[in-house]
Design an enzyme around this catalytic site. Structure first.
Site, PDB file in Angstrom:
ATOM      1  N   HIS A   1       0.769  -1.387   0.103  1.00 11.06           N
ATOM      2  CA  HIS A   1      -0.057   0.061  -0.045  1.00 11.06           C
ATOM      3  C   HIS A   1       0.727   1.243  -0.154  1.00 11.06           C
ATOM      4  O   HIS A   1       0.323   2.538   0.065  1.00 11.06           O
ATOM      5  CB  HIS A   1      -0.936  -0.010   1.207  1.00 11.06           C
ATOM      6  CG  HIS A   1      -0.153   0.377   2.381  1.00 11.06           C
ATOM      7  ND1 HIS A   1       0.483  -0.712   3.110  1.00 11.06           N
ATOM      8  CD2 HIS A   1      -0.023   1.543   3.220  1.00 11.06           C
ATOM      9  CE1 HIS A   1       0.954  -0.247   4.287  1.00 11.06           C
ATOM     10  NE2 HIS A   1       0.662   1.225   4.403  1.00 11.06           N
TER      11      HIS A   1
HETATM   12  C1  UD1 Z   1      -1.872   4.782   6.279  1.00 12.40           C
HETATM   13  C2  UD1 Z   1      -0.569   5.347   7.134  1.00 12.40           C
HETATM   14  C3  UD1 Z   1       0.650   4.341   6.791  1.00 12.40           C
HETATM   15  C4  UD1 Z   1       0.199   3.116   7.423  1.00 12.40           C
HETATM   16  C5  UD1 Z   1      -1.358   2.778   6.659  1.00 12.40           C
HETATM   17  C6  UD1 Z   1      -1.799   1.425   7.208  1.00 12.40           C
HETATM   18  C7  UD1 Z   1      -0.508   7.818   6.826  1.00 12.40           C
HETATM   19  C8  UD1 Z   1       0.564   8.824   6.382  1.00 12.40           C
HETATM   20  N1  UD1 Z   1      -0.018   6.632   6.448  1.00 12.40           N
HETATM   21  O1  UD1 Z   1      -1.797   5.095   5.023  1.00 12.40           O
HETATM   22  O2  UD1 Z   1       1.636   4.766   7.611  1.00 12.40           O
HETATM   23  O3  UD1 Z   1       0.946   2.144   7.178  1.00 12.40           O
HETATM   24  O4  UD1 Z   1      -2.219   3.630   6.938  1.00 12.40           O
HETATM   25  O5  UD1 Z   1      -2.996   1.008   6.603  1.00 12.40           O
HETATM   26  O6  UD1 Z   1      -0.885   8.132   7.983  1.00 12.40           O
HETATM   27  N2  UD1 Z   1      -9.468   4.249   2.669  1.00 12.40           N
HETATM   28  C9  UD1 Z   1     -10.537   3.679   2.797  1.00 12.40           C
HETATM   29  N3  UD1 Z   1     -10.912   3.101   3.938  1.00 12.40           N
HETATM   30  C10 UD1 Z   1     -10.222   3.034   5.096  1.00 12.40           C
HETATM   31  C11 UD1 Z   1      -9.194   3.726   5.046  1.00 12.40           C
HETATM   32  C12 UD1 Z   1      -8.521   4.410   4.104  1.00 12.40           C
HETATM   33  O7  UD1 Z   1     -10.969   3.609   1.684  1.00 12.40           O
HETATM   34  O8  UD1 Z   1     -10.640   2.787   6.057  1.00 12.40           O
HETATM   35  C13 UD1 Z   1      -8.760   4.873   1.599  1.00 12.40           C
HETATM   36  C14 UD1 Z   1      -8.780   6.312   1.869  1.00 12.40           C
HETATM   37  O9  UD1 Z   1     -10.009   6.796   1.329  1.00 12.40           O
HETATM   38  C15 UD1 Z   1      -7.413   6.910   0.894  1.00 12.40           C
HETATM   39  C16 UD1 Z   1      -6.518   5.650   0.849  1.00 12.40           C
HETATM   40  O10 UD1 Z   1      -7.440   4.514   1.357  1.00 12.40           O
HETATM   41  O11 UD1 Z   1      -8.022   7.028  -0.377  1.00 12.40           O
HETATM   42  C17 UD1 Z   1      -5.580   5.871   1.867  1.00 12.40           C
HETATM   43  O12 UD1 Z   1      -5.645   6.009   3.242  1.00 12.40           O
HETATM   44  P1  UD1 Z   1      -4.847   7.119   4.166  1.00 12.40           P
HETATM   45  O13 UD1 Z   1      -5.453   7.239   5.422  1.00 12.40           O
HETATM   46  O14 UD1 Z   1      -4.483   8.540   3.179  1.00 12.40           O
HETATM   47  O15 UD1 Z   1      -3.388   6.517   4.093  1.00 12.40           O
HETATM   48  P2  UD1 Z   1      -3.048   4.870   4.068  1.00 12.40           P
HETATM   49  O16 UD1 Z   1      -2.542   4.787   2.578  1.00 12.40           O
HETATM   50  O17 UD1 Z   1      -4.010   4.102   4.541  1.00 12.40           O
END
Ligand code: UD1
Length: 381
Positions: A208
């Protein structure tokens, strides 16, 4: 740290999936101490059932007292939104200490708000460094450690990194790995999880990181390499929402791989435990595989967890398909790297944190309140 005339009030801030298995043991250990009152704040950075709710259930974490429901956004927007919504909570709840976990945006956002309001912060999993500032998590780690008053490190490298950055040694406490606390506690429960639907041998994959999945060329290369792995060993791929979004967005096709929704904690532990190899770019999974003695190939050029490479079962392969192929062959030929479990990864890190915080409370028992004037509403005696 804590005013002597009332119980210590410790507020925990979590927001994203890798925070939940870290907060559980600390909440548990502090919960056993009658002189401690706790508040749990969920920023809502992760909000899906699969990424959040199921972890609360399985890890037996009480429902959050406050949910900031920030949801997704760019780094600036997400961090700013957490800060804006957390500030009034902090002013209202007036904790003696805030504990933040790991390296996600929620960690830094909460630490910054605390620092501005002069509320003391403890950083659980302090001192880890990839020395790669293109990673958003590295920025979060560096900044949070500068702001924290208590820095709880999982391994010796964490301690050394912090000393090198000029952090006063008295603030640094090597307590071990809280994520391993959860693993130790819940591993027996994975015996009940049936993996009958899975092949005997498989590669478990999670990816990811922005560097692997946000660039279409890089993601295409990785999926091509995984399709090749899949010729030799079934690939089981519980995909993070970010990865799914990108695969769809870039119009990539890798339908031969066994894609699944993100796994709940216990199911994922069971899958890791039985995997022939784990291929990942996660931080925590490098640690869990080292504890479990399962070979791990990390698709990154660096790691903030070097102990998993030096002592454990982890090998960095970057985005190099040739290296991935070579290391996989080694594993399939029975030549997998053997590792040992690092010191203090023993299931007791949460207890050590609780003990340290309570000892600090005792130490300051006779001191005047350390609350900043703006938060201290304790009546004069
Ligand atoms: C975040 C953390 C990363 C961690 C990872 C584990 C930061 C900078 N990054 O990255 O360190 O390893 O979490 O999962 O804080 N999304 C969903 N559903 C959810 C959560 C996220 O659909 O429940 C989608 C969001 O809408 C977004 C993408 O996933 O488009 C990324 O989510 P985001 O919270 O930005 O960061 P992660 O890539 O999950």
């Amino acid at each position: 740290m804590i005013h002597s005339s009332r119980p210590a009030h410790i507020l925990h801030v979590v927001g994203a999936r890798p925070n939940f298995m870290k907060v559980a043991p600390v909440l548990g250990a502090l919960g056993k101490r009658p002189a401690v009152r706790q508040t749990l704040v969920h920023t809502g950075q992760h909000y899906d059932v699969n990424m959040s709710d199921i972890f609360f259930q399985q890890l037996e974490i009480p429902a959050p007292d406050v949910n900031l429901s920030v949801g997704p956004g760019s780094h600036a927007r997400q961090t700013a939104e957490i800060m804006t919504r957390f500030e009034p909570v902090l002013l209202e709840r007036k904790p003696d200490l805030v504990l933040v976990y790991g390296d996600v945006n929620s960690t830094l956002a909460a630490a910054l708000v605390c620092a501005k309001l002069q509320v003391r912060v403890g950083h659980v999993e302090a001192g880890l460094r990839s020395f790669d500032r293109t990673m958003p998590e590295e920025i979060n780690r560096l900044m949070t450690d500068q702001l924290a008053d208590f820095l709880f490190t999982p391994s010796e490298d964490g301690y050394l990194n912090l000393q090198r950055e000029g952090i006063a040694p008295g603030k640094i406490h090597r307590v071990g790995n809280v994520m391993i606390d959860s693993l130790v506690r819940f591993l027996p429960a994975t015996d009940r999880i049936s993996l009958d639907d899975f092949p005997d041998r498989y590669a478990l994959v999670t990816l990811h990181r922005p560097s692997n999945v946000d660039d279409s060329k890089a993601l295409k290369g990785i999926l091509t390499a995984l399709l090749e792995v899949n010729q030799r060993l079934a690939v089981v791929f519980p995909a993070h929402p970010r990865t799914r979004q990108r695969i769809a967005e870039f119009g990539l096709n890798a339908s031969q791989l066994c894609f699944r929704d993100p796994s709940p904690y216990l199911e994922f532990l069971a899958l890791q435990r039985r995997a022939t190899v784990v291929i990942t770019d996660s931080g925590g999974i490098q640690e869990e595989t080292t504890y479990l003695g399962v070979p791990c190939l990390t698709m990154r050029d660096n790691t903030e967890r070097p102990v998993t490479v030096v002592m454990g079962t982890n090998t960095l392969v970057g985005q190099d398909a040739t290296k991935l192929r070579r290391e996989l062959s080694r594993i399939l030929d029975g030549q997998a790297k053997q590792g040992t479990v690092p010191p203090l990864w023993d299931g007791r890190a949460g207890e050590r944190i609780a003990e340290l915080l309570c000892a600090s409370h005792e130490h300051e028992h006779r001191s005047p309140s350390r609350l900043p004037a703006c938060l201290d509403t304790t009546p004069e005696s």
